[in-house]
Design a protein around this motif. Structure first.
Motif, PDB file in Angstrom:
ATOM      1  N   ASN A 298       0.749  -1.231   0.011  1.00 26.24           N
ATOM      2  CA  ASN A 298      -0.144   0.026   0.056  1.00 26.24           C
ATOM      3  C   ASN A 298       0.816   1.313  -0.078  1.00 26.24           C
ATOM      4  O   ASN A 298       0.704   2.139   0.714  1.00 26.24           O
ATOM      5  CB  ASN A 298      -1.089  -0.004   1.470  1.00 26.24           C
ATOM      6  N   GLU A 299       1.561   1.381  -0.863  1.00 29.64           N
ATOM      7  CA  GLU A 299       2.503   2.624  -1.080  1.00 29.64           C
ATOM      8  C   GLU A 299       1.553   3.624  -1.165  1.00 29.64           C
ATOM      9  O   GLU A 299       0.729   3.813  -1.789  1.00 29.64           O
ATOM     10  CB  GLU A 299       3.305   2.465  -2.442  1.00 29.64           C
ATOM     11  N   THR A 300       2.174   4.804  -0.339  1.00 28.51           N
ATOM     12  CA  THR A 300       1.217   6.094  -0.166  1.00 28.51           C
ATOM     13  C   THR A 300       0.898   6.510  -1.583  1.00 28.51           C
ATOM     14  O   THR A 300      -0.184   6.964  -2.082  1.00 28.51           O
ATOM     15  CB  THR A 300       2.088   7.229   0.414  1.00 28.51           C
ATOM     16  N   CYS A 301       1.823   6.590  -2.719  1.00 28.96           N
ATOM     17  CA  CYS A 301       1.594   7.163  -3.848  1.00 28.96           C
ATOM     18  C   CYS A 301       0.388   6.295  -4.520  1.00 28.96           C
ATOM     19  O   CYS A 301      -0.301   6.825  -5.485  1.00 28.96           O
ATOM     20  CB  CYS A 301       2.792   7.243  -4.894  1.00 28.96           C
ATOM     21  N   ALA A 302       0.265   4.962  -4.268  1.00 30.20           N
ATOM     22  CA  ALA A 302      -0.665   4.285  -5.179  1.00 30.20           C
ATOM     23  C   ALA A 302      -2.002   4.465  -4.593  1.00 30.20           C
ATOM     24  O   ALA A 302      -3.058   4.145  -5.006  1.00 30.20           O
ATOM     25  CB  ALA A 302      -0.147   2.651  -4.916  1.00 30.20           C
TER      26      ALA A 302
ATOM     27  N   CYS B  10       5.519   8.009   5.982  1.00 32.29           N
ATOM     28  CA  CYS B  10       6.150   6.722   5.595  1.00 32.29           C
ATOM     29  C   CYS B  10       5.643   6.355   4.234  1.00 32.29           C
ATOM     30  O   CYS B  10       4.958   7.150   3.725  1.00 32.29           O
ATOM     31  CB  CYS B  10       5.372   5.785   6.826  1.00 32.29           C
ATOM     32  N   TYR B  11       6.145   5.128   3.728  1.00 35.88           N
ATOM     33  CA  TYR B  11       6.265   4.884   2.145  1.00 35.88           C
ATOM     34  C   TYR B  11       4.944   3.841   2.081  1.00 35.88           C
ATOM     35  O   TYR B  11       4.316   3.807   1.353  1.00 35.88           O
ATOM     36  CB  TYR B  11       7.390   4.406   1.871  1.00 35.88           C
ATOM     37  N   THR B  12       5.164   2.853   3.307  1.00 44.76           N
ATOM     38  CA  THR B  12       4.015   1.617   3.055  1.00 44.76           C
ATOM     39  C   THR B  12       3.058   1.812   4.153  1.00 44.76           C
ATOM     40  O   THR B  12       3.102   2.558   5.153  1.00 44.76           O
ATOM     41  CB  THR B  12       4.734   0.173   3.393  1.00 44.76           C
TER      42      THR B  12
ATOM     43  N   TYR C 173      11.641   9.307  -2.188  1.00 42.89           N
ATOM     44  CA  TYR C 173      10.769  10.650  -1.647  1.00 42.89           C
ATOM     45  C   TYR C 173       9.586  10.864  -2.150  1.00 42.89           C
ATOM     46  O   TYR C 173       9.362  12.051  -2.287  1.00 42.89           O
ATOM     47  CB  TYR C 173      11.731  11.845  -1.472  1.00 42.89           C
ATOM     48  N   CYS C 174       9.026   9.982  -3.167  1.00 39.89           N
ATOM     49  CA  CYS C 174       7.838  10.211  -4.017  1.00 39.89           C
ATOM     50  C   CYS C 174       6.495  10.595  -3.098  1.00 39.89           C
ATOM     51  O   CYS C 174       5.964  11.531  -3.501  1.00 39.89           O
ATOM     52  CB  CYS C 174       7.569   9.118  -4.897  1.00 39.89           C
ATOM     53  N   CYS C 175       6.429   9.833  -2.026  1.00 40.73           N
ATOM     54  CA  CYS C 175       5.045  10.125  -1.157  1.00 40.73           C
ATOM     55  C   CYS C 175       5.078  11.225  -0.623  1.00 40.73           C
ATOM     56  O   CYS C 175       3.820  11.858  -0.737  1.00 40.73           O
ATOM     57  CB  CYS C 175       5.094   8.767  -0.327  1.00 40.73           C
ATOM     58  N   PRO C 176       6.002  11.640   0.043  1.00 44.06           N
ATOM     59  CA  PRO C 176       5.553  12.970   1.002  1.00 44.06           C
ATOM     60  C   PRO C 176       5.398  14.192   0.017  1.00 44.06           C
ATOM     61  O   PRO C 176       4.248  15.068   0.352  1.00 44.06           O
ATOM     62  CB  PRO C 176       6.901  13.519   1.403  1.00 44.06           C
TER      63      PRO C 176
HETATM   64 ZN   LIG Z   1       5.530   7.249  -3.263  1.00 39.14          ZN
END
Ligand SMILES: [Zn+2]
Length: 642
Positions: free
Chosen positions: A324-328, A372-374, A401-404
């Protein structure tokens, strides 16, 4: 500048039509402006971070150095800039534009003569367009979107000119449809970016480019499921592969549908949606069940391809290893926002809201400083086996650092998702204290304020401030979880149907001072899963309103584990406001059962009949607030005690 898409049923309002007041999202928007973005700007200057602005200066010859960070560093910097532009769109603080100008100037200097810009490639001296995992189109796509937003809110052309030069380069490169580039675009923000640029410039070539990106995918042999290149989207029936790449692809395709009305593409998206949402999405709105695994392909005789950070098999929803990556998760909300505007169907707004309150916000500490990433649904504290990018505590800097920046830009733009307009009138999708003033499709003006403490409180009060002299419909979202909504206009009961998962339609001649009172009662609900979801079969999760709740080990008496807590149906759950807990939130308390092995066995398999069982008072907190009190166990699902 286009504000209306021809084949979209609902249209977003102007970027400055809605302003948050206080309230849940208003406070987060302020946190974004005052804390998240300033601290993020510092992080983007630190050489050990995964995304850094310094690459632009080095590529431009302004400073000595080498490539830092990931191949997708540029794209994450652009997302930060996009977030700043969204904030400027409603605050009009000149300092925001002044801070962006020097960055834009360096980006322009780093851009090559023909329009190419992806500084990690430039700095590494790699051959362009040889490996789709180099993220060239991810970087370029985010540039297009950030520049389009910057131009839309400010009217300044400095960023836009870079985007136009780059998009012209991409047009020349991709429109001949070179087979070798058919499957390019990993995390393909490029399709959305091309449509965003089309919408602000009106240049049809960029829409052609976006459609070309979608058409090329899966058009050549040799594709795989990881990157959604095995089956063309118009023929696809399943959500497979990398869940960010998938989400961005579906978003881009939905944007193309909004402009072209492509029915085959829309049918593909709807089939994929059914598969993704009804069999592969977590209760939190997260979508990537697999860290590493295989695609699910019964229609190919089960022939799977390797995937990672990916959608799982139907009904396969493990908790401790949920990626569950934040970006997803955010991509899932972005896709559903687009499907909502294409159709006006509330089933999409339910998913948007689910993600925002749960699997997006869970990615950020309550103070907005760490991420967090996941986003797993069960955590074993310091004992937890880590997947890649997992950490025990939230971090400030990370290699990836994609998610922040994704979370920041989504909070920064969220006022744009509260309402849409259509020929019928004004649609209310999200509840949060805010004020809207806008001109509707028929040229009439409407202004109203929303006052609410949602999602903690069930009462939403909408006051009309300005309205046209003729009849106008207001469509108020009745969330799918709410089976006891109540709606009153000026104190009198409304006869509008209040079906869960629909929009209640109030049509009348409105006048200033009219008051709409919507009540969306939020009793704590025990949720179970489809029986095929074996990891959570005979388990329950607690929800209240749109919020998923969880049990954190720190809330248990010393020495007790989340693993020993069972949930009877009659837990007597009650919600109460706790001002001193995690910045003030609504906690849920109840009486669970604590069950342990009477003989102390820790064997993998044990005969039943030895258990000892006692009552145990528990306190649950919203899932988004977990991991703010040090390393602790956590679980969303509890085994059901019949
Ligand atoms: Zn991400």
């Amino acid at each position: 500048m286009k504000t209306k898409s021809k084949y979209q049923k609902l249209s977003p309002l102007d970027h400055d039509a809605v302003k948050w007041n206080d309230g849940f999202w208003g406070r987060l928007h302020r946190l974004c402006r005052e804390t998240i973005l300033p601290r993020m700007r510092e992080a983007l200057d630190e050489p050990e971070n995964g995304a850094v602005f310094s690459n632009f200066a080095v590529a431009a010859g302004r400073r000595e150095g080498e490539r830092k960070g990931t191949m997708w560093s540029d794209g994450d910097c652009y997302k930060y800039m996009e977030a700043c532009a969204h904030i400027y769109g409603i605050t009009k603080e000149q300092s925001i534009l002044d801070d962006l100008d020097p960055l834009i100037e360096v980006i322009a200097a780093a851009q090559e003569e023909d329009g190419y810009i992806s500084t990690p490639m430039q700095l590494d001296g790699k051959e362009y367009w040889t490996n789709h995992r180099d993220h060239e189109l991810y970087n370029m796509g985010h540039l297009l979107t950030a520049a389009a937003v910057h131009y839309r809110v400010s009217g300044k052309r400095n960023f836009l000119e870079i985007a136009i030069k780059q998009a012209d380069y991409l047009y020349d490169l991709f429109m001949p449809r070179p087979p070798a580039l058919a499957h390019f675009g990993f995390n393909p923000s490029n399709t959305m970016g091309a449509v965003d640029l089309y919408r602000v410039t009106g240049d049809e070539r960029y829409l052609e480019l976006a459609a070309c990106f979608v058409d090329m995918r899966g058009s050549q042999p040799g594709g795989g499921d990881q990157n959604q290149t095995r089956v063309p989207l118009r023929e696809e029936t399943r959500a497979v592969g990398h869940a960010v790449t998938a989400g961005y692809l579906y978003c881009g395709a939905a944007d193309v549908v909004a402009e072209t009305g492509d029915e085959a593409l829309m049918a593909g998206l709807q089939r994929i949606w059914e598969n993704a949402i009804h069999s592969k999405m977590y209760i939190t709105g997260g979508t990537s069940a697999q860290h590493h695994g295989a695609s699910e392909r019964p229609e190919f005789g089960g022939s799977a391809t390797d995937v990672h950070e990916a959608f799982g098999y139907e009904y396969s929803l493990p908790n401790a290893t949920a990626y569950n990556e934040t970006c997803a998760n955010i991509a899932n909300a972005m896709w559903n926002w687009r499907m909502l505007n294409l159709t006006g169907d509330a089933k999409y707004s339910d998913v948007v809201e689910l993600v925002l309150y749960n699997s997006m916000l869970s990615s950020m500490s309550l103070d907005g400083l760490r991420f967090c990433y996941t986003n797993p649904l069960r955590w074993y504290g310091a004992e937890h086996p880590l997947l890649s990018q997992d950490t025990y505590e939230r971090w400030r800097l990370l290699y990836c650092y994609c998610c922040p920046t994704n979370t920041a830009r989504t909070i920064a733009l969220l006022h744009n998702w509260v309402y849409s307009s259509s020929d019928q009138g004004l649609w209310v999708h999200l509840y949060g204290s805010s004020r809207v003033t806008t001109t509707l499709a028929d040229g009439s003006e409407i202004g109203l304020t929303q006052h609410t403490d949602y999602p903690w409180d069930d009462a939403v009060r909408i006051t009309i401030e300005a309205a046209p002299a003729h009849e106008l419909a207001l469509m108020l979202r009745i969330p799918g979880w709410c089976d006891a909504a109540d709606l009153r206009v000026n104190g009198g009961e409304s006869d509008a149907p209040l079906k869960p998962g629909s929009y209640a339609r109030l049509k009348r001649v409105w006048k200033a001072g009219d008051v709409i009172e919507l009540s969306l009662p939020m009793r704590p609900r025990l949720i179970k899963a489809h029986p095929k979801a074996e990891e959570i079969r005979n388990h329950v999760a607690v929800m209240r309103g749109p919020l998923v709740y969880c049990l954190e080990g720190i809330d248990l008496p010393d020495g007790l584990s989340i693993l020993d807590v069972y949930a009877p149906d009659d837990m007597g759950l009650t919600a109460s406001r706790e001002e001193d807990l995690l910045g003030g939130l609504m906690a849920i308390k109840g009486v669970a059962r604590h069950i342990t092995e009477g003989n102390g066995s820790t064997a993998l398999y044990r005969e039943t009949g030895q258990e000892r069982e006692t009552d145990l008072e528990i306190r649950l907190i919203p899932y988004f607030a977990w991991n703010n009190r040090g390393i602790s166990e956590m679980t969303v699902w509890l085994p059901r005690r019949y």
